[in-house]
Design an enzyme around this catalytic site. Structure first.
Site, PDB file in Angstrom:
ATOM      1  N   PHE A  59       0.803  -1.222   0.000  1.00  0.00           N
ATOM      2  CA  PHE A  59       0.000   0.000   0.000  1.00  0.00           C
ATOM      3  C   PHE A  59       0.843   1.283   0.000  1.00  0.00           C
ATOM      4  O   PHE A  59       0.291   2.385  -0.010  1.00  0.00           O
ATOM      5  CB  PHE A  59      -0.959   0.014   1.199  1.00  0.00           C
ATOM      6  N   ARG A  87      -4.206   6.707  20.728  1.00  0.00           N
ATOM      7  CA  ARG A  87      -4.526   5.538  19.897  1.00  0.00           C
ATOM      8  C   ARG A  87      -5.881   4.940  20.298  1.00  0.00           C
ATOM      9  O   ARG A  87      -6.614   4.411  19.466  1.00  0.00           O
ATOM     10  CB  ARG A  87      -3.389   4.512  19.959  1.00  0.00           C
ATOM     11  N   ASN A 114      -8.165   6.881   6.406  1.00  0.00           N
ATOM     12  CA  ASN A 114      -8.705   6.561   7.734  1.00  0.00           C
ATOM     13  C   ASN A 114      -8.722   7.764   8.674  1.00  0.00           C
ATOM     14  O   ASN A 114      -8.530   7.631   9.883  1.00  0.00           O
ATOM     15  CB  ASN A 114      -7.961   5.360   8.341  1.00  0.00           C
ATOM     16  N   HIS A 117      -3.924  10.156  11.500  1.00  0.00           N
ATOM     17  CA  HIS A 117      -2.729   9.382  11.839  1.00  0.00           C
ATOM     18  C   HIS A 117      -2.456   9.595  13.322  1.00  0.00           C
ATOM     19  O   HIS A 117      -2.739  10.660  13.860  1.00  0.00           O
ATOM     20  CB  HIS A 117      -1.524   9.893  11.027  1.00  0.00           C
TER      21      HIS A 117
HETATM   22  P1  CMP Z   1      -1.472   5.573   9.684  1.00  0.00           P
HETATM   23  O1  CMP Z   1      -1.847   5.454  11.110  1.00  0.00           O
HETATM   24  O2  CMP Z   1      -1.244   6.924   9.131  1.00  0.00           O
HETATM   25  O3  CMP Z   1      -0.144   4.690   9.427  1.00  0.00           O
HETATM   26  C1  CMP Z   1       0.155   4.086   8.197  1.00  0.00           C
HETATM   27  C2  CMP Z   1      -0.954   4.226   7.209  1.00  0.00           C
HETATM   28  O4  CMP Z   1      -0.906   3.312   6.137  1.00  0.00           O
HETATM   29  C3  CMP Z   1      -2.280   3.896   7.883  1.00  0.00           C
HETATM   30  O5  CMP Z   1      -2.613   4.874   8.811  1.00  0.00           O
HETATM   31  C4  CMP Z   1      -3.183   3.771   6.681  1.00  0.00           C
HETATM   32  O6  CMP Z   1      -3.561   5.036   6.137  1.00  0.00           O
HETATM   33  C5  CMP Z   1      -2.247   3.074   5.703  1.00  0.00           C
HETATM   34  N1  CMP Z   1      -2.456   1.619   5.693  1.00  0.00           N
HETATM   35  C6  CMP Z   1      -2.120   0.741   6.642  1.00  0.00           C
HETATM   36  N2  CMP Z   1      -2.449  -0.517   6.268  1.00  0.00           N
HETATM   37  C7  CMP Z   1      -3.003  -0.409   5.039  1.00  0.00           C
HETATM   38  C8  CMP Z   1      -3.536  -1.333   4.114  1.00  0.00           C
HETATM   39  N3  CMP Z   1      -3.582  -2.628   4.390  1.00  0.00           N
HETATM   40  N4  CMP Z   1      -4.020  -0.856   2.951  1.00  0.00           N
HETATM   41  C9  CMP Z   1      -3.980   0.460   2.668  1.00  0.00           C
HETATM   42  N5  CMP Z   1      -3.467   1.409   3.517  1.00  0.00           N
HETATM   43  C10 CMP Z   1      -2.990   0.976   4.685  1.00  0.00           C
END
Ligand code: CMP
Length: 140
Positions: A59, A87, A114, A117
């Protein structure tokens, strides 16, 4: 000395959809203090550097593209046990698995988009805070 800070970004999907205010309200209602705040936009290069730890994962490319697709809000937050507490407030990375009432359950669109962060350790909180802010800024 433990700083008790965490670093967060309100991600492009949440800023674009006008959810930044509601998310900030949840953060303050949970007793986090905002030590620094910046509305900005990452270049693809900056996004690649920030998420370098994920380089090689399937990803990664898409994440860097998405994180540089619009404005984000970067913040340094303080509270006792900030990393762990934040968290809990944001919920699981995948909104489908996030607990009811968490920021991601309420505002995330997908595992990638999502909404927010949150740093995963005290060490990374400091590294990430310094990525966006000069260290002086968050003690003033
Ligand atoms: P974040 O907490 O910003 O840390 C890493 C980011 O990678 C996570 O939030 C998501 O936005 C992204 N991410 C993590 N796992 C996946 C996945 N399986 N597919 C797509 N994006 C991902």
């Amino acid at each position: 000395m433990k700083l008790d800070i965490t670093f967060t970004m309100i991600k492009p999907d949440a800023v674009a959809e006008g959810n930044a205010g509601a998310i900030l309200k949840m953060i303050e209602a949970a007793d986090f203090k905002v030590l620094a705040l910046k509305l900005t936009r990452l270049t693809p290069g900056q996004a690649a550097k920030f998420y370098e730890v994920h380089k090689g994962k399937p990803f990664y490319e898409s994440l860097c593209e998405y994180m540089s697709s619009g404005k984000i809000i970067a913040m340094i937050l303080s509270k006792k046990d900030a990393v762990k507490e934040y968290r809990q407030l944001i919920g699981a990375t995948d909104p489908a698995k996030a607990e009811t009432g968490t920021i991601r359950k309420l505002y995330a669109r997908s595992i990638q988009a999502n909404a927010v962060h949150g740093s995963d350790s005290d060490e990374n909180a400091e590294i990430e805070a310094n990525f966006f802010f000069s260290s002086l800024e968050y003690f003033n």
